[in-house]
Scaffold this motif. Structure first.
Motif, mmCIF file in Angstrom:
data_model
loop_
_atom_site.group_PDB
_atom_site.id
_atom_site.type_symbol
_atom_site.label_atom_id
_atom_site.label_comp_id
_atom_site.label_asym_id
_atom_site.label_seq_id
_atom_site.Cartn_x
_atom_site.Cartn_y
_atom_site.Cartn_z
ATOM 1 N N ARG A 1 12.352 1.055 53.063
ATOM 2 C CA ARG A 1 12.467 1.976 54.372
ATOM 3 C C ARG A 1 13.203 3.179 54.328
ATOM 4 N N ALA A 2 14.462 3.057 53.638
ATOM 5 C CA ALA A 2 15.234 4.169 53.232
ATOM 6 C C ALA A 2 14.341 5.437 52.643
ATOM 7 N N PHE A 3 13.452 4.967 51.581
ATOM 8 C CA PHE A 3 12.591 5.841 50.781
ATOM 9 C C PHE A 3 11.485 6.536 51.748
ATOM 10 N N ALA A 4 11.176 5.593 52.749
ATOM 11 C CA ALA A 4 10.074 6.364 53.467
ATOM 12 C C ALA A 4 10.661 7.515 54.427
ATOM 13 N N ASP A 5 11.905 7.166 54.938
ATOM 14 C CA ASP A 5 12.626 8.210 55.731
ATOM 15 C C ASP A 5 12.817 9.292 55.046
ATOM 16 N N TYR A 6 13.253 9.095 53.802
ATOM 17 C CA TYR A 6 13.735 10.368 53.089
ATOM 18 C C TYR A 6 12.525 11.098 52.503
ATOM 19 N N LEU A 7 11.489 10.405 52.264
ATOM 20 C CA LEU A 7 10.173 11.019 51.613
ATOM 21 C C LEU A 7 9.531 12.040 53.024
ATOM 22 N N GLN A 8 9.779 11.540 54.061
ATOM 23 C CA GLN A 8 9.330 11.966 55.556
ATOM 24 C C GLN A 8 10.043 13.400 55.577
ATOM 25 N N ARG A 9 11.273 13.364 55.581
ATOM 26 C CA ARG A 9 12.077 14.614 55.270
ATOM 27 C C ARG A 9 11.839 15.708 54.607
ATOM 28 N N GLU A 10 11.703 15.148 53.370
ATOM 29 C CA GLU A 10 11.215 16.131 52.252
ATOM 30 C C GLU A 10 10.184 16.693 52.555
ATOM 31 N N LEU A 11 8.999 15.971 52.806
ATOM 32 C CA LEU A 11 7.869 16.819 53.127
ATOM 33 C C LEU A 11 7.831 17.900 54.146
ATOM 34 N N ASP A 12 8.732 17.343 55.368
ATOM 35 C CA ASP A 12 8.761 18.336 56.343
ATOM 36 C C ASP A 12 9.349 19.451 55.871
ATOM 37 N N ARG A 13 10.437 19.423 55.000
ATOM 38 C CA ARG A 13 11.253 20.674 54.236
ATOM 39 C C ARG A 13 10.121 21.354 53.344
ATOM 40 N N THR A 14 9.313 20.753 52.808
ATOM 41 C CA THR A 14 8.417 21.412 51.771
ATOM 42 C C THR A 14 7.350 21.969 52.392
ATOM 43 N N ALA A 15 6.983 21.740 53.982
ATOM 44 C CA ALA A 15 5.979 22.399 54.875
ATOM 45 C C ALA A 15 6.576 23.538 55.264
ATOM 46 N N ARG A 16 8.112 23.522 55.437
ATOM 47 C CA ARG A 16 8.663 24.598 55.945
ATOM 48 C C ARG A 16 9.053 25.870 54.951
ATOM 49 N N TYR A 17 9.518 25.218 53.794
ATOM 50 C CA TYR A 17 9.848 26.296 52.950
ATOM 51 C C TYR A 17 9.058 26.559 51.506
ATOM 52 N N HIS A 18 7.814 25.649 51.560
ATOM 53 C CA HIS A 18 6.981 25.767 50.455
ATOM 54 C C HIS A 18 7.657 25.594 49.186
ATOM 55 N N ARG A 19 8.335 24.785 48.944
ATOM 56 C CA ARG A 19 8.987 24.126 47.685
ATOM 57 C C ARG A 19 8.543 23.167 46.831
ATOM 58 N N PRO A 20 8.525 23.014 45.717
ATOM 59 C CA PRO A 20 7.743 21.792 44.964
ATOM 60 C C PRO A 20 8.502 20.371 45.208
ATOM 61 N N LEU A 21 7.589 19.434 45.295
ATOM 62 C CA LEU A 21 8.052 18.197 45.283
ATOM 63 C C LEU A 21 7.044 17.453 44.369
ATOM 64 N N SER A 22 7.882 16.361 43.736
ATOM 65 C CA SER A 22 7.102 15.328 43.047
ATOM 66 C C SER A 22 7.794 13.884 43.225
ATOM 67 N N MET A 23 7.021 12.966 43.009
ATOM 68 C CA MET A 23 7.181 11.458 42.876
ATOM 69 C C MET A 23 6.864 10.689 41.807
#
Length: 462
Positions: free
Chosen positions: A305-327
């Motif tokens: 559950r915590a991972f899902a919350d954090y993942l959504q925040r990081e995807l939102d941040r990636t959409a705004r700032y176009h920064r790389p993200l991996s899993m």
């Protein structure tokens, strides 16, 4: 009067004649009005029906309809003047008697009449010439209901807020109200799932504490002024003149008033200290419950559950700032065989040691969670595909190097397979499910290719 009103009165007459109301008839009354506001004729019919069925045990749904329609009627009458007439104010008591017995189904999101009735009570308190007695009646009734069944629902919280004057600049929480709130909270403190009450309690406790501080400052200021005034009078009190005697009497009255204020302040300080205690306990309990709800109980790392919350925040941040993200998704190779051969206690030991070792391998900014069973996930902010592959290889080597102690003094070795999901630069950001599937597909390839290896998805997540 709308075309459906005859249906309303026809149903009302039938109910009055047999003194019984069914759930269907209660809803028929509500539906018969449609969007039409209840009139005085409707209200009289509702009063008559309530007198006829109030002692009947088979009146499901009636109280809810009764409270809702009468609340709407009285609010509409009050709207032009912004206040209730004395006669209508007395009718509020009739609605209140029905509302205190109103039961709301546990699965209901909100009672349809809750907000209107709460507003009605608030308006009553502003209209009546003696609101304090009725206010205390409401609060005491709510306390009785809550302490009796051990539960407080959103309607009851809403009523308390309205009675205390939520949103008004002259809101006052006196010692009686504060004591009642503390008594309810003492019972609710061990029920961490009641977020609505915890939020209300934190706000009301803060309001009372601020109010007590203001009173404390005012009383201290008045006390100092009285002392200065008394000093100025000392010289005048030196003789036995009539004026001096009068001044002496005035001084005695001032000191008596000051003493009363000091006693009041002492009581306020006592309640404030209790408020601080309960507020601290409540906030600490909220923090603990939130942490526990986001933590895996075995490994003490973040849960899915915590991972899902954090993942959504990081995807939102990636959409705004176009920064790389991996899993990185990885699970332990042949873990079922470990449980079957050595037992679940050893399996738990493996999971805990893996979690601890990987936690010390990844970076501080990476987010590590137990995804489920023997599967783990690492989210790597600001990390492109190649760097994510390097981090995944470090994790693989860390797990392979572990030596798990067994009960017979021997050690157990274990390996892991890892899949890397990644995002294309400046591409549309995928959903959390698609991003996770991207890493999961890579993990599947790693396991099919012989395990104990790192594989990246052949395409970015989309």
């Amino acid at each position: 009067m709308s075309d459906t009103s005859p249906d309303f009165f026809h149903t009302a007459t039938a109910i009055q004649q047999d003194g019984v109301i069914t759930a269907e008839e209660a809803q028929q009354l509500r539906a018969a009005l449609g969007d039409t506001a209840p009139t005085e004729a409707h209200a009289k019919a509702l009063y008559t029906i309530n007198d006829a069925v109030r002692f009947a045990k088979n009146a499901p749904g009636w109280q809810s309809v009764y409270v809702e329609l009468l609340s709407e009627y009285l609010l509409n009458r009050a709207e032009p003047m912004g206040a209730l007439s004395p006669a209508d104010a007395e009718e509020v008591l009739t609605v209140w008697r029905a509302a205190i017995n109103l039961e709301i189904p546990a699965d209901a999101k909100a009672a349809p009449d809750a907000n209107e009735f709460a507003l009605l009570l608030h308006l009553y308190l502003q209209s009546t010439t003696s609101p304090q007695a009725f206010q205390q009646t409401i609060l005491q009734q709510i306390k009785t209901e809550v302490l009796g069944d051990g539960q407080i629902d959103e309607m009851e919280i809403n009523l308390i807020e309205k009675v205390l004057g939520k949103g008004r600049t002259d809101r006052r929480i006196g010692p009686m109200e504060a004591k009642l709130i503390l008594e309810i909270n003492a019972q609710q403190a061990d029920k961490p799932d009641n977020a609505a009450w915890s939020k209300f309690y934190a706000q009301s406790a803060g309001s009372f504490i601020d109010q007590t501080r203001v009173v404390s400052d005012e009383i201290n200021s008045m006390d100092l002024e009285c002392e200065r005034f008394a000093d100025k009078l000392k010289d005048l009190l030196a003789d036995d003149s009539e004026a001096a005697k009068q001044l002496a009497g005035i001084t005695d009255q001032i000191h008596a008033a000051t003493e009363r204020m000091r006693r009041c302040l002492a009581q306020s300080r006592e309640i404030m200290q209790v408020s601080h205690t309960y507020l601290g306990q409540t906030l600490e309990e909220l923090r603990r419950v939130k942490l526990e709800s986001l933590t895996d109980p075995l490994t003490r790392i973040a849960n899915r559950r915590a991972f899902a919350d954090y993942l959504q925040r990081e995807l939102d941040r990636t959409a705004r700032y176009h920064r790389p993200l991996s899993m990185v998704l990885f699970d332990l190779d042949h873990f079922k065989k470990v449980n079957d051969t050595y037992g679940h206690p050893v399996g738990d030991r493996v999971l805990m040691m893996v979690a601890d070792a990987v936690s010390h391998t990844i970076r501080d900014e990476d987010f590590f969670a137990r995804y489920g069973g023997e599967e783990f996930a690492v989210l790597l902010p600001e990390t492109a595909r190649d760097n994510a592959m390097e981090m995944a290889e470090k994790v693989r080597a860390t797990v392979e190097a572990l030596e798990i102690p067994l009960n017979d003094g021997q050690t157990l070795k274990i390996t892991t397979s890892l899949g890397v999901g990644w995002l294309a630069p400046n591409a549309p950001v995928p959903t959390p499910v698609n991003f996770t599937d991207n890493a999961d597909q890579a993990l599947y390839v790693a396991k099919e290719s012989g395990r104990n290896r790192v594989t990246a998805a052949d395409k970015p997540a989309a």
